[in-house]
Design a protein around this motif. Sequence first.
Motif, short mmCIF file in Angstrom:
data_model
loop_
_atom_site.label_atom_id
_atom_site.label_comp_id
_atom_site.label_asym_id
_atom_site.label_seq_id
_atom_site.Cartn_x
_atom_site.Cartn_y
_atom_site.Cartn_z
N ASP A 41 42.32 3.26 0.91
CA ASP A 41 43.05 4.12 -0.23
C ASP A 41 43.43 3.27 -1.22
N PRO A 42 42.75 3.44 -2.46
CA PRO A 42 43.14 2.49 -3.45
C PRO A 42 44.57 2.44 -3.99
N HIS A 43 45.28 3.74 -3.73
CA HIS A 43 46.75 3.86 -4.27
C HIS A 43 47.52 2.84 -3.04
N ARG A 46 47.76 -0.21 -4.93
CA ARG A 46 47.98 -0.46 -6.33
C ARG A 46 49.37 -1.13 -6.38
N GLN A 107 37.97 8.25 -11.36
CA GLN A 107 38.38 7.10 -11.34
C GLN A 107 38.83 6.61 -10.04
N TYR A 108 39.64 7.51 -9.29
CA TYR A 108 39.74 7.16 -7.75
C TYR A 108 38.77 6.78 -6.99
N CYS A 111 37.33 3.58 -7.66
CA CYS A 111 38.12 2.53 -7.14
C CYS A 111 37.87 2.38 -5.72
N LYS A 112 37.63 3.64 -4.96
CA LYS A 112 37.27 3.67 -3.52
C LYS A 112 35.91 2.93 -3.20
N ASN A 268 47.86 5.51 -14.27
CA ASN A 268 47.58 4.29 -13.79
C ASN A 268 48.75 3.54 -13.69
N LYS A 274 49.93 9.52 -6.11
CA LYS A 274 49.71 10.68 -5.66
C LYS A 274 50.18 11.86 -6.10
#
Length: 382
Positions: A41-43, A46, A107-108, A111-112, A268, A274
């Motif tokens: 999970d990129p979030h 971050r 975008q998400y 990143c994933k 960003n 989320k």
Amino acid sequence: MQRESGEDLNCFRRETDSGRPRRSEAGSPSSRRVDLGDDYDPHQFRQVANPTNDLETLFHVLRLGLGTGILAMPQAFAKAGLITGVISTICVAILVTHCLQVLIGAQYGACKAKRVPLMSYPEAARVTFNLGPKALRPLGAPSAVAIDFFLITYQLGVCCVYIVFVADNVKKLLDPHFVASVEMHMLFQLPVLIALNMIPNLKVLAPFSGAANLATLTSLIIVIYFLLTMERSTEPLDLWGSLSTFPLFFGTIVFALTAVGVVVAVENNMKTPKSFGRPCGVLHIGMAVVTTLFIAIGYIGYIFCVSECRDVVTLDLPPGAATTVAIILYVFAIFISYGLHCYVPVDVLWNDYLLPRMQGASQARLKCCEISLRVGLGVLTC
């Protein structure tokens, strides 16, 4: 597996000193891969140096929507018709919100797919093309450059519009006491515009957006009060408009509601990304408030002046102290919004093009070049 993932996450957080979305480079913190399989999970990974919370992000989203375009909504409704204007405004708002969600989701996904925590908008486009059909992969690098170009030119164009709007209104207010050309009033703004351009991040810009939103809402309340209490036009209302004038309405509403580049940058920079696109999240709340105000100003303003609506609704108000206060508040709101709209051009030019080419330069030289860029863009837009 869970323990290993936690160790990787902690290691990554220790090594990452900035989460600024820039082009991925091998070995850079923003592009370091942390392979957690399909559960990545990129979030989670971050890391942003100065993240904004949900309320600060909402301030920015509202500020992006409540620009100069809302003042033209009565005239836009006159072009589209009353019922057509209401329905079309809602449809365009839904479409813009959906497109922003698709963009953030893409975008998400990029990143994933690349196992990186954050990508810039252009870099995500490049990666998406490179992961797509072979025929489209050569478009990856050109697409990133093209997006940067259009982002910069669009945002600088918005800044120019804001400067002209402020100068024109200040001239009208000061002409009885001090006569000067619009160009001179634009020049008078330059020192403060440069100062706004020196604000380094969205976290610091959040209070400015909050103050601008408060001034905007107060100004719109004054406008709505006058429109509801003044004598209405006796001219019959056009409920449906005509096909020949509808494009004028469509151009106004799309210009007023669209701020793709800054919205992506705002998302960003969130501490809890989320919260941005979820149901009843920051994006939906912000767009709902903006759309409601657009419809209110357009609907009430059109009923008041019908086909005689002028370019800006404040021109239809009677002269007086309250009208002057409404204009001053709105001019103030637009003026201090300059820093938010110029944030993206500064960010893209410095972090994606200038800074990577100055590796090894002293901190003093880097600071001097960054200040020169911020001053130069202020002078360019003025």
